[in-house]
Design a protein around this motif. Sequence first.
Motif, PDB file in Angstrom:
ATOM      1  N   LEU A 186       0.818  -1.213   0.000  1.00  0.00           N
ATOM      2  CA  LEU A 186       0.000   0.000   0.000  1.00  0.00           C
ATOM      3  C   LEU A 186       0.851   1.262   0.000  1.00  0.00           C
ATOM      4  CD1 LEU A 186      -2.959  -0.700   2.441  1.00  0.00           C
ATOM      5  CD2 LEU A 186      -3.061  -0.338  -0.018  1.00  0.00           C
ATOM      6  N   LEU A 187       2.018   1.193   0.610  1.00  0.00           N
ATOM      7  CA  LEU A 187       2.927   2.338   0.646  1.00  0.00           C
ATOM      8  C   LEU A 187       3.794   2.441  -0.608  1.00  0.00           C
ATOM      9  CD1 LEU A 187       4.083   2.125   4.359  1.00  0.00           C
ATOM     10  CD2 LEU A 187       2.635   3.874   3.333  1.00  0.00           C
ATOM     11  N   GLU A 188       3.473   1.621  -1.611  1.00  0.00           N
ATOM     12  CA  GLU A 188       4.183   1.584  -2.887  1.00  0.00           C
ATOM     13  C   GLU A 188       5.642   1.166  -2.730  1.00  0.00           C
ATOM     14  OE1 GLU A 188       3.534   5.197  -5.015  1.00  0.00           O
ATOM     15  OE2 GLU A 188       1.357   4.967  -4.962  1.00  0.00           O
ATOM     16  N   ALA A 189       5.902   0.294  -1.769  1.00  0.00           N
ATOM     17  CA  ALA A 189       7.225  -0.300  -1.590  1.00  0.00           C
ATOM     18  C   ALA A 189       7.087  -1.786  -1.898  1.00  0.00           C
ATOM     19  CB  ALA A 189       7.729  -0.069  -0.173  1.00  0.00           C
ATOM     20  N   GLU A 190       6.826  -2.077  -3.177  1.00  0.00           N
ATOM     21  CA  GLU A 190       6.528  -3.450  -3.579  1.00  0.00           C
ATOM     22  C   GLU A 190       7.693  -4.394  -3.331  1.00  0.00           C
ATOM     23  OE1 GLU A 190       6.092  -0.843  -5.677  1.00  0.00           O
ATOM     24  OE2 GLU A 190       3.905  -0.675  -5.763  1.00  0.00           O
ATOM     25  N   PHE A 191       8.906  -3.918  -3.557  1.00  0.00           N
ATOM     26  CA  PHE A 191      10.077  -4.766  -3.342  1.00  0.00           C
ATOM     27  C   PHE A 191      10.186  -5.179  -1.879  1.00  0.00           C
ATOM     28  CE2 PHE A 191      14.569  -5.266  -2.211  1.00  0.00           C
ATOM     29  CZ  PHE A 191      14.886  -6.347  -3.014  1.00  0.00           C
ATOM     30  N   VAL A 192       9.997  -4.227  -0.984  1.00  0.00           N
ATOM     31  CA  VAL A 192      10.087  -4.538   0.437  1.00  0.00           C
ATOM     32  C   VAL A 192       8.944  -5.480   0.845  1.00  0.00           C
ATOM     33  CG1 VAL A 192      10.138  -3.553   2.757  1.00  0.00           C
ATOM     34  CG2 VAL A 192      11.213  -2.342   0.886  1.00  0.00           C
ATOM     35  N   GLY A 193       7.763  -5.293   0.273  1.00  0.00           N
ATOM     36  CA  GLY A 193       6.642  -6.170   0.572  1.00  0.00           C
ATOM     37  C   GLY A 193       6.890  -7.596   0.120  1.00  0.00           C
ATOM     38  N   MET A 194       7.389  -7.754  -1.097  1.00  0.00           N
ATOM     39  CA  MET A 194       7.682  -9.106  -1.595  1.00  0.00           C
ATOM     40  C   MET A 194       8.843  -9.735  -0.836  1.00  0.00           C
ATOM     41  SD  MET A 194       5.437  -9.884  -3.697  1.00  0.00           S
ATOM     42  CE  MET A 194       4.176  -8.765  -3.128  1.00  0.00           C
ATOM     43  N   THR A 195       9.829  -8.931  -0.462  1.00  0.00           N
ATOM     44  CA  THR A 195      10.937  -9.441   0.344  1.00  0.00           C
ATOM     45  C   THR A 195      10.431  -9.880   1.710  1.00  0.00           C
ATOM     46  OG1 THR A 195      12.439  -7.943  -0.792  1.00  0.00           O
ATOM     47  CG2 THR A 195      13.216  -8.897   1.259  1.00  0.00           C
ATOM     48  N   GLN A 196       9.502  -9.123   2.262  1.00  0.00           N
ATOM     49  CA  GLN A 196       8.892  -9.491   3.543  1.00  0.00           C
ATOM     50  C   GLN A 196       8.236 -10.870   3.448  1.00  0.00           C
ATOM     51  OE1 GLN A 196       8.525  -7.566   6.424  1.00  0.00           O
ATOM     52  NE2 GLN A 196       6.889  -8.619   7.472  1.00  0.00           N
ATOM     53  N   ILE A 197       7.516 -11.100   2.376  1.00  0.00           N
ATOM     54  CA  ILE A 197       6.843 -12.393   2.209  1.00  0.00           C
ATOM     55  C   ILE A 197       7.865 -13.511   2.024  1.00  0.00           C
ATOM     56  CG2 ILE A 197       5.378 -13.743   0.660  1.00  0.00           C
ATOM     57  CD1 ILE A 197       3.774 -11.164   0.192  1.00  0.00           C
ATOM     58  N   LEU A 198       8.853 -13.297   1.160  1.00  0.00           N
ATOM     59  CA  LEU A 198       9.838 -14.353   0.895  1.00  0.00           C
ATOM     60  C   LEU A 198      10.693 -14.665   2.114  1.00  0.00           C
ATOM     61  CD1 LEU A 198      11.033 -13.343  -2.667  1.00  0.00           C
ATOM     62  CD2 LEU A 198       9.620 -15.288  -2.046  1.00  0.00           C
ATOM     63  N   VAL A 199      11.199 -13.628   2.766  1.00  0.00           N
ATOM     64  CA  VAL A 199      12.098 -13.847   3.895  1.00  0.00           C
ATOM     65  C   VAL A 199      11.339 -14.409   5.083  1.00  0.00           C
ATOM     66  CG1 VAL A 199      13.533 -12.663   5.601  1.00  0.00           C
ATOM     67  CG2 VAL A 199      13.793 -12.145   3.185  1.00  0.00           C
ATOM     68  N   TYR A 200      10.208 -13.815   5.397  1.00  0.00           N
ATOM     69  CA  TYR A 200       9.518 -14.246   6.603  1.00  0.00           C
ATOM     70  C   TYR A 200       8.737 -15.534   6.416  1.00  0.00           C
ATOM     71  CZ  TYR A 200      11.074 -10.190   9.077  1.00  0.00           C
ATOM     72  OH  TYR A 200      11.861  -9.269   9.686  1.00  0.00           O
ATOM     73  N   SER A 201       8.378 -15.884   5.196  1.00  0.00           N
ATOM     74  CA  SER A 201       7.765 -17.212   5.043  1.00  0.00           C
ATOM     75  C   SER A 201       8.819 -18.287   5.309  1.00  0.00           C
ATOM     76  CB  SER A 201       7.160 -17.374   3.650  1.00  0.00           C
ATOM     77  OG  SER A 201       8.168 -17.316   2.668  1.00  0.00           O
ATOM     78  N   GLY A 202      10.053 -18.054   4.889  1.00  0.00           N
ATOM     79  CA  GLY A 202      11.142 -18.972   5.247  1.00  0.00           C
ATOM     80  C   GLY A 202      11.442 -18.920   6.725  1.00  0.00           C
ATOM     81  N   ALA A 203      11.412 -17.718   7.289  1.00  0.00           N
ATOM     82  CA  ALA A 203      11.701 -17.573   8.712  1.00  0.00           C
ATOM     83  C   ALA A 203      10.618 -18.230   9.558  1.00  0.00           C
ATOM     84  CB  ALA A 203      11.829 -16.097   9.067  1.00  0.00           C
ATOM     85  N   ILE A 204       9.381 -18.189   9.108  1.00  0.00           N
ATOM     86  CA  ILE A 204       8.302 -18.817   9.863  1.00  0.00           C
ATOM     87  C   ILE A 204       8.482 -20.327   9.882  1.00  0.00           C
ATOM     88  CG2 ILE A 204       5.824 -19.322   9.782  1.00  0.00           C
ATOM     89  CD1 ILE A 204       5.428 -16.427   8.951  1.00  0.00           C
ATOM     90  N   SER A 205       8.876 -20.902   8.759  1.00  0.00           N
ATOM     91  CA  SER A 205       9.086 -22.353   8.761  1.00  0.00           C
ATOM     92  C   SER A 205      10.250 -22.736   9.670  1.00  0.00           C
ATOM     93  CB  SER A 205       9.310 -22.857   7.339  1.00  0.00           C
ATOM     94  OG  SER A 205      10.476 -22.287   6.800  1.00  0.00           O
ATOM     95  N   ILE A 206      11.306 -21.945   9.704  1.00  0.00           N
ATOM     96  CA  ILE A 206      12.425 -22.209  10.611  1.00  0.00           C
ATOM     97  C   ILE A 206      11.984 -22.020  12.056  1.00  0.00           C
ATOM     98  CG2 ILE A 206      14.714 -21.401  11.322  1.00  0.00           C
ATOM     99  CD1 ILE A 206      14.743 -22.977   8.732  1.00  0.00           C
ATOM    100  N   LEU A 207      11.201 -20.970  12.306  1.00  0.00           N
ATOM    101  CA  LEU A 207      10.706 -20.733  13.657  1.00  0.00           C
ATOM    102  C   LEU A 207       9.836 -21.885  14.128  1.00  0.00           C
ATOM    103  CD1 LEU A 207      10.379 -18.680  16.012  1.00  0.00           C
ATOM    104  CD2 LEU A 207       8.344 -17.876  14.828  1.00  0.00           C
TER     105      LEU A 207
END
Length: 168
Positions: A48-69
């Motif tokens: 929504l803040l037009e930071a699409e790269f950061v949003g997609m990075t959030q999904i990619l990094v934290y979906s991996g981090a959630i599985s590790i967690l």
Amino acid sequence: MTGQFIAFFVLSLLAIGGAVFMISFTRVVHMVVALAFTFLSIAGLYVLLEAEFVGMTQILVYSGAISILMLFGIMLTRHDASETKERKGPFKYIVFAAIAVFFALVFFGIQSVQWPEEAADYSKQNNVKEIGIQMFTNYVIPFELVSVLLLVALVGAIILAKKEADDQ
């Protein structure tokens, strides 16, 4: 009421609700799912803040981090069938009052801020290129050290879980 305002309201409620549920749940898997809702809604706020790269990075990094967690949580905790008892007495009311006071302070603090009249124009910058340049020139060593630290933590969790299984 615009669609962007409604999307912001829904995503912010999901983020806050996921965080509150993550704190209040007692089972590890439920906590991880609540945390996933929080991370995904924060990624939506970035979009929504037009930071699409950061949003997609959030999904990619934290979906991996959630599985590790989840892996760490399941391996390093005991899974007894007994449930924990809730605390009785005034503790619950004191915590609720403290949260309400904090919410009121933050709300009135945000309302008193003088926001600029016109928004900044970032459309002429290439944010992905700037992030890449900073990441791989100034911050390459901390980036690699964090990846090694996470790998060592994963191997340590596996070793601890294997020792616990061998002792039983």
